[in-house]
Design a protein around this motif. Sequence first.
Motif, PDB file in Angstrom:
ATOM      1  N   ARG A 266       0.854  -1.182   0.000  1.00 22.87           N
ATOM      2  CA  ARG A 266       0.000   0.000   0.000  1.00 22.87           C
ATOM      3  C   ARG A 266       0.895   1.238   0.000  1.00 22.87           C
ATOM      4  NH1 ARG A 266      -4.914  -0.662   4.181  1.00 22.87           N
ATOM      5  NH2 ARG A 266      -5.787   0.862   2.717  1.00 22.87           N
ATOM      6  N   PRO A 267       1.004   1.921  -1.140  1.00 20.26           N
ATOM      7  CA  PRO A 267       1.990   3.014  -1.284  1.00 20.26           C
ATOM      8  C   PRO A 267       1.919   4.074  -0.199  1.00 20.26           C
ATOM      9  CG  PRO A 267       1.028   2.462  -3.413  1.00 20.26           C
ATOM     10  CD  PRO A 267       0.256   1.675  -2.389  1.00 20.26           C
ATOM     11  N   HIS A 268       0.719   4.442   0.220  1.00 23.34           N
ATOM     12  CA  HIS A 268       0.623   5.525   1.205  1.00 23.34           C
ATOM     13  C   HIS A 268       1.022   5.073   2.605  1.00 23.34           C
ATOM     14  CE1 HIS A 268      -3.174   3.411   1.705  1.00 23.34           C
ATOM     15  NE2 HIS A 268      -3.358   4.047   2.837  1.00 23.34           N
ATOM     16  N   ARG A 269       1.181   3.764   2.812  1.00 18.42           N
ATOM     17  CA  ARG A 269       1.578   3.262   4.126  1.00 18.42           C
ATOM     18  C   ARG A 269       3.004   2.718   4.153  1.00 18.42           C
ATOM     19  NH1 ARG A 269      -3.667   0.244   6.887  1.00 18.42           N
ATOM     20  NH2 ARG A 269      -5.108   2.025   6.702  1.00 18.42           N
ATOM     21  N   SER A 270       3.678   2.745   3.039  1.00 19.61           N
ATOM     22  CA  SER A 270       4.992   2.103   2.963  1.00 19.61           C
ATOM     23  C   SER A 270       6.131   3.111   2.821  1.00 19.61           C
ATOM     24  CB  SER A 270       5.026   1.122   1.783  1.00 19.61           C
ATOM     25  OG  SER A 270       4.778   1.789   0.559  1.00 19.61           O
ATOM     26  N   ARG A 271       5.864   4.380   3.074  1.00 19.57           N
ATOM     27  CA  ARG A 271       6.920   5.375   2.902  1.00 19.57           C
ATOM     28  C   ARG A 271       8.075   5.159   3.873  1.00 19.57           C
ATOM     29  NH1 ARG A 271       2.121   8.620   2.745  1.00 19.57           N
ATOM     30  NH2 ARG A 271       1.591   9.261   0.616  1.00 19.57           N
ATOM     31  N   TYR A 272       7.799   4.543   5.019  1.00 19.41           N
ATOM     32  CA  TYR A 272       8.846   4.337   6.018  1.00 19.41           C
ATOM     33  C   TYR A 272       9.791   3.191   5.650  1.00 19.41           C
ATOM     34  CZ  TYR A 272       6.192   0.238   7.640  1.00 19.41           C
ATOM     35  OH  TYR A 272       5.545  -0.977   7.715  1.00 19.41           O
ATOM     36  N   VAL A 273       9.420   2.359   4.715  1.00 17.32           N
ATOM     37  CA  VAL A 273      10.186   1.155   4.387  1.00 17.32           C
ATOM     38  C   VAL A 273      11.509   1.524   3.714  1.00 17.32           C
ATOM     39  CG1 VAL A 273      10.211  -0.881   2.877  1.00 17.32           C
ATOM     40  CG2 VAL A 273       8.155  -0.335   4.211  1.00 17.32           C
ATOM     41  N   ASP A 276      17.765  -3.231   2.055  1.00 20.94           N
ATOM     42  CA  ASP A 276      19.158  -3.386   2.473  1.00 20.94           C
ATOM     43  C   ASP A 276      20.120  -2.552   1.632  1.00 20.94           C
ATOM     44  OD1 ASP A 276      18.439  -5.144   4.503  1.00 20.94           O
ATOM     45  OD2 ASP A 276      18.580  -6.896   3.205  1.00 20.94           O
ATOM     46  N   ALA A 277      19.651  -2.071   0.477  1.00 15.47           N
ATOM     47  CA  ALA A 277      20.480  -1.196  -0.356  1.00 15.47           C
ATOM     48  C   ALA A 277      20.212   0.277  -0.075  1.00 15.47           C
ATOM     49  CB  ALA A 277      20.240  -1.498  -1.832  1.00 15.47           C
ATOM     50  N   GLY A 278      19.280   0.567   0.841  1.00 12.70           N
ATOM     51  CA  GLY A 278      18.967   1.947   1.194  1.00 12.70           C
ATOM     52  C   GLY A 278      17.830   2.561   0.400  1.00 12.70           C
ATOM     53  N   ARG A 279      17.239   1.803  -0.531  1.00 10.03           N
ATOM     54  CA  ARG A 279      16.136   2.332  -1.318  1.00 10.03           C
ATOM     55  C   ARG A 279      14.875   2.366  -0.469  1.00 10.03           C
ATOM     56  NH1 ARG A 279      13.276  -0.903  -6.270  1.00 10.03           N
ATOM     57  NH2 ARG A 279      11.414   0.402  -6.407  1.00 10.03           N
ATOM     58  N   ARG A 280      14.149   3.459  -0.540  1.00 11.49           N
ATOM     59  CA  ARG A 280      12.981   3.649   0.318  1.00 11.49           C
ATOM     60  C   ARG A 280      11.689   3.386  -0.441  1.00 11.49           C
ATOM     61  NH1 ARG A 280      14.744   5.790   5.112  1.00 11.49           N
ATOM     62  NH2 ARG A 280      12.559   5.839   5.802  1.00 11.49           N
ATOM     63  N   GLY A 281      10.624   3.107   0.326  1.00 14.78           N
ATOM     64  CA  GLY A 281       9.302   2.917  -0.240  1.00 14.78           C
ATOM     65  C   GLY A 281       8.979   1.463  -0.499  1.00 14.78           C
ATOM     66  N   GLY A 282       7.683   1.225  -0.739  1.00 15.45           N
ATOM     67  CA  GLY A 282       7.200  -0.127  -0.948  1.00 15.45           C
ATOM     68  C   GLY A 282       7.069  -0.490  -2.417  1.00 15.45           C
TER      69      GLY A 282
END
Length: 421
Positions: A266-273, A276-282
């Motif tokens: 769910r894009p609006h809930r995965s911003r904190y993710v 291991d390579a440092g890439r953010r988001g779901g």
Amino acid sequence: MRSSRTRSKIIVLLVVAMVLSLAVPATALGNHRTDRRRPVRVATFNASLNRFNQGDLRSDLSTPDNGQARQIAEIIQRTRPDVVLINEFDFDPVAADLFRENYLGVAQNGARPIDYPYLYIDESNTGVLPDLEVDFDNNGAFALPGDGFGFGFFPGQFGMLVLSRYPVKKRHVRTFQTFLWKDMPGALLPDDPTTAEPGDYYTDAELDVFRLSSKSHWDIPIDVGGRKPLHVLASHPTPPVFDDPVIDQNGRRNHDEIRFWADYVRPHRSRYVYDDAGRRGGLRPGHPFVIVGDQNADPLDGDSVPGAVQRLLDNPKINARLTPRSEGAVQDAEQDGGVNLQHRGNPASDTADFNDTAPGNLRVDYVLPSRRAVQPIRGGVFWPTRSSPLFPLVGDDQDGPTPSSDHRLVWLDLRVASRRW
């Protein structure tokens, strides 16, 4: 009688047809690796191919004579999944190759061999100690298995393996082994009941290194011939037991390990993710996915935090309407009795044969596709009835340890949206 000119035209047409046939892609010829019209069978199987010592699994699989591995291979050969996640396979790439060559690639008890030219295996948090000396299990010592990032007596014990008949896009795999539990907003961090501070069972120093995944979370894109790769979201959350029943640190971690995928899709809930390579988001919107794994949580019974697996089953991005079932599970629950007779869930959907005093048989293994771009066709649980000639592959825990695993293979046939749709 045809003229020579007519015969020449026919010959030319035949030659053109032959050339065109050679240029036709494999998809049109029905090649299973890229046939968009053929459903993709995706499975999860906690195969219990874990061992007590590092290297034991490789040793067991180095010959074709290990009885348990032969039965696990036969189950896979009988169900023939195109993609299968194997939980509790100790991390060892050599052992993975040996399993393919000596077991899956060899006919077991008359079943046809099955070839998996592609695989994904990676490190696990189990049996890995932090660089900082911490006491996660509060026993006064810094040692395995209790102070590892995940419970294990050596690195990679109880790990994961994905086998595929379709190409794995390894360059695009995302892993989340090092994601910190404290970085999940609203995490159910365990409380110390002797204090008034919420979420303070672990010290600040411990939370600075404590990882969410007890094994890992993997996002594995697989090219099944669809419009976009099918993202196989694989994990194996910790069991919600073997802990202090009041603090429930394992139950809380199990809940949040499950929640990770629920947020990830769910894009609006995965911003904190972050991976291991440092890439953010779901997961990017519109990408088809299927969540697979032993989630160690039943919707209605057992010891998990209430509502834990419902985060997946009730998720608006997930299609959980098709529940795999088996007649063997119903028969086993009736035969074993005990706490099974008090369960609220439908025994037909059970996927694991546990102790009949507690927690009993449960539904803990799942194959859950995305609501868009993936259509579930049919599914099942490999749990033969007692009258089936295949029953010895699962056995009865009342007669002793099950011959293969206490879990059953769960599968779904999925039709993934292609360019032709």
